[in-house]
Write a protein that holds these residues in place. Structure first.
Motif, mmCIF file in Angstrom:
data_model
loop_
_atom_site.group_PDB
_atom_site.id
_atom_site.type_symbol
_atom_site.label_atom_id
_atom_site.label_comp_id
_atom_site.label_asym_id
_atom_site.label_seq_id
_atom_site.Cartn_x
_atom_site.Cartn_y
_atom_site.Cartn_z
ATOM 1 N N TYR A 279 -1.127 32.444 54.081
ATOM 2 C CA TYR A 279 -0.239 32.751 52.962
ATOM 3 C C TYR A 279 0.783 31.621 52.773
ATOM 4 O O TYR A 279 1.035 31.180 51.650
ATOM 5 C CB TYR A 279 0.470 34.088 53.212
ATOM 6 N N ARG A 280 1.349 31.158 53.861
ATOM 7 C CA ARG A 280 2.348 30.082 53.768
ATOM 8 C C ARG A 280 1.722 28.787 53.282
ATOM 9 O O ARG A 280 2.340 28.055 52.496
ATOM 10 C CB ARG A 280 3.053 29.935 55.111
ATOM 11 N N GLU B 216 10.845 35.447 51.338
ATOM 12 C CA GLU B 216 11.828 36.440 51.762
ATOM 13 C C GLU B 216 11.226 37.450 52.727
ATOM 14 O O GLU B 216 11.872 37.867 53.671
ATOM 15 C CB GLU B 216 12.430 37.141 50.549
ATOM 16 N N GLN B 217 9.983 37.858 52.466
ATOM 17 C CA GLN B 217 9.333 38.844 53.325
ATOM 18 C C GLN B 217 7.832 38.742 53.147
ATOM 19 O O GLN B 217 7.348 38.551 52.035
ATOM 20 C CB GLN B 217 9.807 40.246 52.962
ATOM 21 N N VAL B 218 7.106 38.898 54.237
ATOM 22 C CA VAL B 218 5.646 38.910 54.161
ATOM 23 C C VAL B 218 5.125 39.876 55.224
ATOM 24 O O VAL B 218 5.608 39.891 56.349
ATOM 25 C CB VAL B 218 5.042 37.489 54.314
ATOM 26 N N GLN C 269 6.753 38.425 49.472
ATOM 27 C CA GLN C 269 7.812 38.366 48.467
ATOM 28 C C GLN C 269 8.562 37.053 48.620
ATOM 29 O O GLN C 269 9.009 36.716 49.718
ATOM 30 C CB GLN C 269 8.765 39.539 48.623
ATOM 31 N N SER C 270 8.674 36.331 47.516
ATOM 32 C CA SER C 270 9.325 35.023 47.511
ATOM 33 C C SER C 270 10.072 34.815 46.203
ATOM 34 O O SER C 270 9.716 35.394 45.173
ATOM 35 C CB SER C 270 8.283 33.907 47.647
ATOM 36 N N GLN C 271 11.079 33.974 46.269
ATOM 37 C CA GLN C 271 11.749 33.502 45.064
ATOM 38 C C GLN C 271 10.990 32.254 44.631
ATOM 39 O O GLN C 271 10.945 31.259 45.358
ATOM 40 C CB GLN C 271 13.215 33.169 45.351
ATOM 41 N N LEU D 65 9.039 37.034 43.029
ATOM 42 C CA LEU D 65 7.612 37.253 42.862
ATOM 43 C C LEU D 65 7.005 37.918 44.095
ATOM 44 O O LEU D 65 7.179 37.448 45.214
ATOM 45 C CB LEU D 65 6.922 35.912 42.617
ATOM 46 N N GLN D 66 6.323 39.009 43.846
ATOM 47 C CA GLN D 66 5.563 39.676 44.903
ATOM 48 C C GLN D 66 4.088 39.398 44.669
ATOM 49 O O GLN D 66 3.573 39.669 43.587
ATOM 50 C CB GLN D 66 5.812 41.176 44.900
ATOM 51 N N LEU D 67 3.447 38.836 45.686
ATOM 52 C CA LEU D 67 2.018 38.586 45.625
ATOM 53 C C LEU D 67 1.322 39.530 46.593
ATOM 54 O O LEU D 67 1.667 39.580 47.772
ATOM 55 C CB LEU D 67 1.697 37.142 46.018
#
Length: 122
Positions: A11-12, A66-68, A83-85, A99-101
């Protein structure tokens, strides 16, 4: 490395390659039948999304995680929610979106590949 850690790393890398505009590395993470559903509801194939990144129609400036969480994991299937900005210019409009993927991944030929992404705001 555990399977969960491997998925988090993937993901990263996905976000890193997206921001770098590295469509070769990004494309290698995606299954051939990959589809992305944008927060607008627009659906894009692997080829279409990568071509829009290459052309600059979609340009990602940054993605701040922010969170995964890996929410489901079997030997052949996984679901990851990140979840990321995301600071991006999409078809001429630049903004920073929360944005939530939601990634659906499959184990294919001994490798995890992203088959589908649903993007939404959180």
């Amino acid at each position: 490395m555990t399977e969960k850690q491997a998925l988090l790393t993937m993901y990263r890398k996905h976000n890193e390659y997206m921001v770098a505009g590295d469509i070769d590395q990004l494309g290698a993470l995606l299954a051939d039948d990959f589809h992305l559903v944008h927060m607008t509801g627009m659906v894009q194939s692997k080829q279409k999304w990568l071509s829009e990144i290459k052309s600059g129609q979609m340009h990602y400036f940054s993605s701040t995680e922010e969170q995964v969480t890996v929410t489901e994991l079997t030997a052949t299937h996984a679901i990851l929610v990140g979840q990321s900005q995301v600071d991006a210019r999409i078809h001429g409009s630049r903004n920073t979106w929360p944005l939530q993927l939601t990634l659906q991944l499959s184990m294919l030929d001994g490798h995890w590949l992203i088959r589908h992404i649903d993007a939404s705001m959180y």
